[in-house]
Design an enzyme around this catalytic site. Structure first.
Site, PDB file in Angstrom:
ATOM      1  N   THR A  31       0.954  -1.592   0.323  1.00  0.00           N
ATOM      2  CA  THR A  31      -0.066  -0.311   0.168  1.00  0.00           C
ATOM      3  C   THR A  31       0.718   0.854  -0.369  1.00  0.00           C
ATOM      4  OG1 THR A  31       0.127  -0.527   2.725  1.00  0.00           O
ATOM      5  CG2 THR A  31      -1.902  -0.826   1.269  1.00  0.00           C
ATOM      6  N   ARG A  32       2.295   1.265  -0.672  1.00  0.00           N
ATOM      7  CA  ARG A  32       2.854   2.205  -0.627  1.00  0.00           C
ATOM      8  C   ARG A  32       2.614   3.235  -1.927  1.00  0.00           C
ATOM      9  NH1 ARG A  32       8.211  -0.496   1.231  1.00  0.00           N
ATOM     10  NH2 ARG A  32       7.734  -0.728   3.648  1.00  0.00           N
ATOM     11  N   TRP A  33       2.357   4.246  -1.693  1.00  0.00           N
ATOM     12  CA  TRP A  33       1.712   5.126  -2.879  1.00  0.00           C
ATOM     13  C   TRP A  33       2.254   6.057  -3.315  1.00  0.00           C
ATOM     14  CZ3 TRP A  33      -2.336   3.473  -5.995  1.00  0.00           C
ATOM     15  CH2 TRP A  33      -2.814   2.856  -5.783  1.00  0.00           C
TER      16      TRP A  33
END
Length: 610
Positions: A31-33
């Site tokens: 979920t790293r954006w």
């Protein structure tokens, strides 16, 4: 290919997926954006928003929500952007010179100055102060309001990932006497939706007690797929409005989107989500001690022999086999770790009862249809969900989350949608993706026989539990350590003298416990513990072993376990004991020998004739 002397040799630990497996299913990693989330809060400032409704002023509710959003953004995602726009004001301030639209805070990263600026609205008399500074005017156009938000997103210098507009109002039918303006606003809302800008309604209960979203906003707002076109009831209190804002301010970001294959040529698009996760303290940032600026790190691989920088093509991987290095190219390693394309493959169905609680080996994920990847996925997904619920079965699938990940078998546990009394979704419809254990993930434990409780003791324990049983929800208790950390950061950022007091709701209320179950607890202690039992005292020492000093105690502090030295010598386990234990026994037995462990062991063996 470069010569071997300038090649970096990398070990292949985890070459076949041992170390990479956890990364493949790590929610934090997935979920790293890099893209920033941008949010514009659009607040209706007509006179009706300043009339008290059920003891509260709607405009103040909106400002409180804006302050809360800014504080949360600073803590959770300070790189996101947020802006605030007033409409229905007499004064105007925007780049397009639209009337009755005032950009109060430009789209930018949240900071302490913005929060302090908004808090002044809550300290002053909102009605009189706002009318003097900004004024009220109903001559606005919602089409122009949406245009203003679109221009703010377009002028942002940062790369924006998600664009959202939250509209706060208590007027259910703006432009009621001008169908042309209503039509323009609806058309503009559809245009924004096509370019990826979502418009969300945060409606507040008006003073007359009715808000009919079907008059105008039902056609203006793009409702999320999981809400199935149902707008919640208008908010009456700050807690209700804030709860809805917090739900909406976090974008539903899928961890992955891939096909679910039901059979030959039958596929539907699905997305995987994390419904919840552990709250963590924000990670630290390295700063330069001289300039106080953030330090950026760059990694380079240097050849030991030549001193030159190694390129990616120079780096090889190897596996030790037979005392020699077996060299692999990166492409070969990738091919060995590839078991198929990412996605879910249906293997069959099992009764829901076959899914046991002890199968839980990691947090579950959530499966939801993705209409963007495959058209018609929502219809097929809904049909599959309804039939699984009707037949009480769970699909069993092979799961490959991304390229290079090892396959896992998962069970899809169906879940039906639930709505609360205000039509706000409590549980979404979809499948919980349960990871199934492999055979070596399960083990049988052998428990030593322990004394069993008597029927009287069980009866007294039931009485205690009955008196202390209460309704429990984890949402009622906040992590006091995290809250204290965030309050300290907030006080530091806002330049306050001291942080707000944090109430620890996890501490037991001893007075209430004693009042409700004091007698029951006392009776339980009388039937379970002996008369001379002292919970604060040390446990009774064990009886020493017989055999003329054949027992010795471990020297570890607080450990009263005794050792039968004769038995240990006969079993040949003296070398497993620590040197202090051996020395203690030698001293007690009066044996003369050296101080090394080997000398101590041999002397004790001779002492017992082993």
């Amino acid at each position: 290919m470069s010569d071997w002397s300038s090649t970096f040799w990398g070990s292949t630990a985890g070459l076949f997926g041992e170390e990479d497996e956890d990364d493949a299913f790590d929610p934090d990693r997935q979920t790293r954006w890099d893209n920033r989330d941008s949010l514009i809060l659009v607040i209706d400032c007509c006179r009706e928003m300043f009339k008290k409704s059920r003891g509260e002023i709607p405009f103040q509710l909106c400002i409180k929500c804006a302050v809360s959003v800014l504080k949360n953004k600073i803590v959770s995602s300070d790189k996101d952007q947020i802006g605030i726009v007033f409409f229905g004001t007499d004064k105007s301030q925007n780049s397009s010179d639209f009337k009755q639209i005032y950009i109060y805070q430009e789209l930018d990263s949240p900071d302490a100055k913005k929060i302090l600026d908004l808090e002044r609205f809550l300290e002053d008399d909102s009605c009189d102060n706002f009318a003097t500074k900004f004024g009220h005017n109903t001559g606005f156009s919602l089409n122009d309001v949406l245009w203003t938000c679109s221009n703010m997103f377009a002028k942002s210098s940062q790369k924006i990932g998600h664009k959202r507009v939250m509209l706060f109002t208590n007027n259910d039918n703006p432009h009621a006497d001008n169908p042309s303006l209503q039509r323009q606003a609806k058309t503009k809302s559809r245009d924004l939706s096509e370019i990826g800008i979502a418009v969300e309604l945060m409606h507040i209960q008006p003073s007359d007690g009715s808000f009919d979203s079907s008059l105008f906003y039902q056609d203006l707002i793009q409702v999320d797929e999981d809400e199935e076109g149902i707008l919640p009831d208008p908010s009456e209190k700050f807690e209700e409005l804030l709860s809805r804002v917090r739900r909406k301010q976090h974008k539903k970001r899928p961890m992955a989107t891939f096909p679910l294959t039901l059979g030959d040529g039958i596929e539907l698009g699905v997305s995987v989500f994390n419904l919840c996760g552990a709250a963590k303290k924000s990670s630290h940032i390295n700063l330069d001690s001289r300039t106080n600026e953030e330090i950026r790190t760059h990694t380079k691989y240097i050849c030991v022999d030549t001193g030159r920088e190694l390129m990616p093509t120079d780096i090889k991987l190897y596996q030790m086999f037979g005392g020699q290095k077996v060299i692999f190219e990166k492409e070969e390693v990738t091919a060995m770790k590839t078991f198929g394309d990412p996605g879910l493959l249906l293997m069959g169905f099992k009764p829901k009862s076959s899914l046991k609680n002890y199968f839980h080996i990691r947090p579950a994920q959530f499966l939801y249809p993705s209409e963007k990847s495959v058209t018609g996925s929502t219809t097929l997904f809904s049909a599959l969900l309804k039939r699984c619920l009707a037949r009480d079965v769970v699909p069993i699938c092979r799961y490959i989350p991304r390229s290079g990940s090892p396959p896992r078998f998962v069970a899809l546990l169906p879940q039906e949608e639930e709505l609360e009394e205000h039509n706000i979704q409590v549980t979404p419809p979809g499948f919980h993706l349960i990871f199934l254990p492999f055979t070596d993930d399960l083990r049988r434990l052998k428990y030593e026989e322990t004394p069993k409780a008597t029927s009287e003791q069980i009866s007294k324990a039931k009485e205690v539990i009955k008196k202390l049983t209460l309704g429990f929800s984890s949402s009622q208790f906040e992590n006091p350590s995290l809250q204290k950390h965030f309050k300290n950061l907030e006080a530091l950022a806002l330049d306050r003298d001291e942080p707000e007091e944090v109430i620890d709701y996890t501490e037991p209320k001893m007075e209430a416990i004693d009042r409700k179950a004091g007698e029951a607890i006392k009776d339980f202690k009388e039937v379970v513990f002996p008369d001379d039992y002292n919970p604060a005292g040390k446990p009774a020492a064990k009886r020493k072993a017989e055999g003329g000093g054949a027992a010795a105690k471990r020297s570890k502090p607080g450990d009263d376990v005794e050792i039968d030295m004769r038995e240990e010598a006969q079993k040949g386990q003296l070398s497993k004991l620590t040197v202090p234990v051996l020395k203690e026994f030698v001293k007690q037995a009066g044996i003369k020998c050296g101080t090394k462990k080997a000398d101590l062991v041999e002397a004790i063996k001779d002492h017992f004739g082993v």
